[in-house]
Write a protein that holds these residues in place. Structure first.
Motif, mmCIF file in Angstrom:
data_model
loop_
_atom_site.group_PDB
_atom_site.id
_atom_site.type_symbol
_atom_site.label_atom_id
_atom_site.label_comp_id
_atom_site.label_asym_id
_atom_site.label_seq_id
_atom_site.Cartn_x
_atom_site.Cartn_y
_atom_site.Cartn_z
ATOM 1 N N LEU A 155 64.555 29.250 -3.533
ATOM 2 C CA LEU A 155 65.142 29.779 -5.136
ATOM 3 C C LEU A 155 65.311 31.060 -4.953
ATOM 4 C CD1 LEU A 155 62.997 27.253 -7.152
ATOM 5 C CD2 LEU A 155 65.385 26.715 -6.157
ATOM 6 N N LYS A 156 65.515 31.731 -6.204
ATOM 7 C CA LYS A 156 66.034 33.077 -6.568
ATOM 8 C C LYS A 156 64.744 33.907 -6.203
ATOM 9 C CE LYS A 156 67.766 36.417 -9.653
ATOM 10 N NZ LYS A 156 68.296 36.707 -11.039
ATOM 11 N N ASP A 157 63.715 33.726 -6.944
ATOM 12 C CA ASP A 157 62.610 34.439 -6.926
ATOM 13 C C ASP A 157 61.150 33.701 -6.338
ATOM 14 O OD1 ASP A 157 63.685 36.599 -7.853
ATOM 15 O OD2 ASP A 157 63.401 35.838 -9.948
ATOM 16 N N THR A 158 61.437 32.383 -5.714
ATOM 17 C CA THR A 158 60.136 31.556 -5.164
ATOM 18 C C THR A 158 60.607 30.408 -4.788
ATOM 19 O OG1 THR A 158 58.078 31.005 -6.045
ATOM 20 C CG2 THR A 158 60.020 30.381 -7.624
ATOM 21 N N PHE A 159 59.688 29.569 -4.259
ATOM 22 C CA PHE A 159 60.455 28.428 -3.530
ATOM 23 C C PHE A 159 59.329 27.143 -3.928
ATOM 24 C CE2 PHE A 159 56.961 30.255 -0.975
ATOM 25 C CZ PHE A 159 56.187 29.210 -0.328
ATOM 26 N N THR A 160 59.854 26.249 -3.788
ATOM 27 C CA THR A 160 58.854 24.881 -3.937
ATOM 28 C C THR A 160 59.028 23.966 -2.529
ATOM 29 O OG1 THR A 160 61.096 23.555 -4.533
ATOM 30 C CG2 THR A 160 59.791 24.890 -6.342
ATOM 31 N N VAL A 161 57.943 23.155 -2.532
ATOM 32 C CA VAL A 161 57.825 22.207 -1.205
ATOM 33 C C VAL A 161 57.672 20.945 -1.904
ATOM 34 C CG1 VAL A 161 56.264 21.875 0.661
ATOM 35 C CG2 VAL A 161 56.765 24.104 0.081
ATOM 36 N N GLU A 162 58.601 20.059 -1.514
ATOM 37 C CA GLU A 162 58.402 18.582 -1.916
ATOM 38 C C GLU A 162 58.442 17.671 -0.895
ATOM 39 O OE1 GLU A 162 61.684 18.308 -4.442
ATOM 40 O OE2 GLU A 162 61.151 19.901 -5.680
ATOM 41 N N THR A 163 57.969 16.579 -1.137
ATOM 42 C CA THR A 163 57.893 15.362 -0.020
ATOM 43 C C THR A 163 59.480 14.996 0.017
ATOM 44 O OG1 THR A 163 55.688 14.779 -0.766
ATOM 45 C CG2 THR A 163 56.907 13.046 0.373
ATOM 46 N N LEU A 164 59.643 14.625 1.140
ATOM 47 C CA LEU A 164 61.187 14.233 1.461
ATOM 48 C C LEU A 164 61.099 12.736 1.385
ATOM 49 C CD1 LEU A 164 64.017 15.123 2.409
ATOM 50 C CD2 LEU A 164 63.332 14.698 4.560
#
Length: 166
Positions: A155-164
């Motif tokens: 993302l703009k200032d951070t990130f996420t991690v999710e299950t596919l």
């Protein structure tokens, strides 16, 4: 003959053994690992990377997926901010030979990297971390739970991690 020799204590031991076997069967490897005193295995075999068009102030984002085979190193990395990781990763690997494996990308804003298989890890993976090299102040580190496949969304200032999900 076993009943006659062991009596009530033998029956209690058999019930305990049956209970442990049932828990192991229901929980999979994690229960067996717990009973055997081993750290649970973490399984992440595939990854997908998605970057928003404004990710990291419109600058490329270095991303490292680090698979760790040593609990002490995993505990150490759980406290390392991404800026320190990227500055010191070569030394960390030299200090911990054969204890970690890194898969790296440099993702440009707007880029989509489809699902990729991670190369095999030589050993038992006890932790998986994602480090993203953002220019904004924060840890930018994520410890991944055991999932077969994950999506890293920059993302703009951070990130996420999710299950596919299939």
């Amino acid at each position: 003959m076993f009943k006659a020799v062991c009596g009530k204590k033998g029956a209690a031991v058999r019930r305990f053994a049956v209970a442990v076997a049932a828990v192991a069967a229901l929980q999979g490897c994690s229960a067996a690992d717990w009973v055997l005193g081993r750290p649970p295995k973490v399984q992440v075999d595939k990854i997908q990377l998605l970057a928003d068009s404004d990710a990291n102030g419109r600058r490329p984002v270095p991303v490292d997926v680090v698979r760790v085979g040593n609990l002490a190193l995993a505990d150490q990395l759980a406290k390392v901010p991404s800026q320190d990781w990227f500055a010191n990763r070569a030394q960390i690997l030299r200090d911990n030979p054969r204890s970690a494996d890194i898969v790296s990308w440099e993702v440009v804003p707007g880029q989509r990297i489809g699902l990729r298989e991670l190369p095999p890890f030589d050993g038992r993976v006890v932790a998986v971390f994602v480090f993203a090299g953002y220019t904004t102040p924060a840890d930018h580190r994520f410890r991944v739970a055991s999932d077969d496949a994950v999506v890293v969304h920059l993302l703009k200032d951070t990130f996420t991690v999710e299950t596919l999900t299939p």
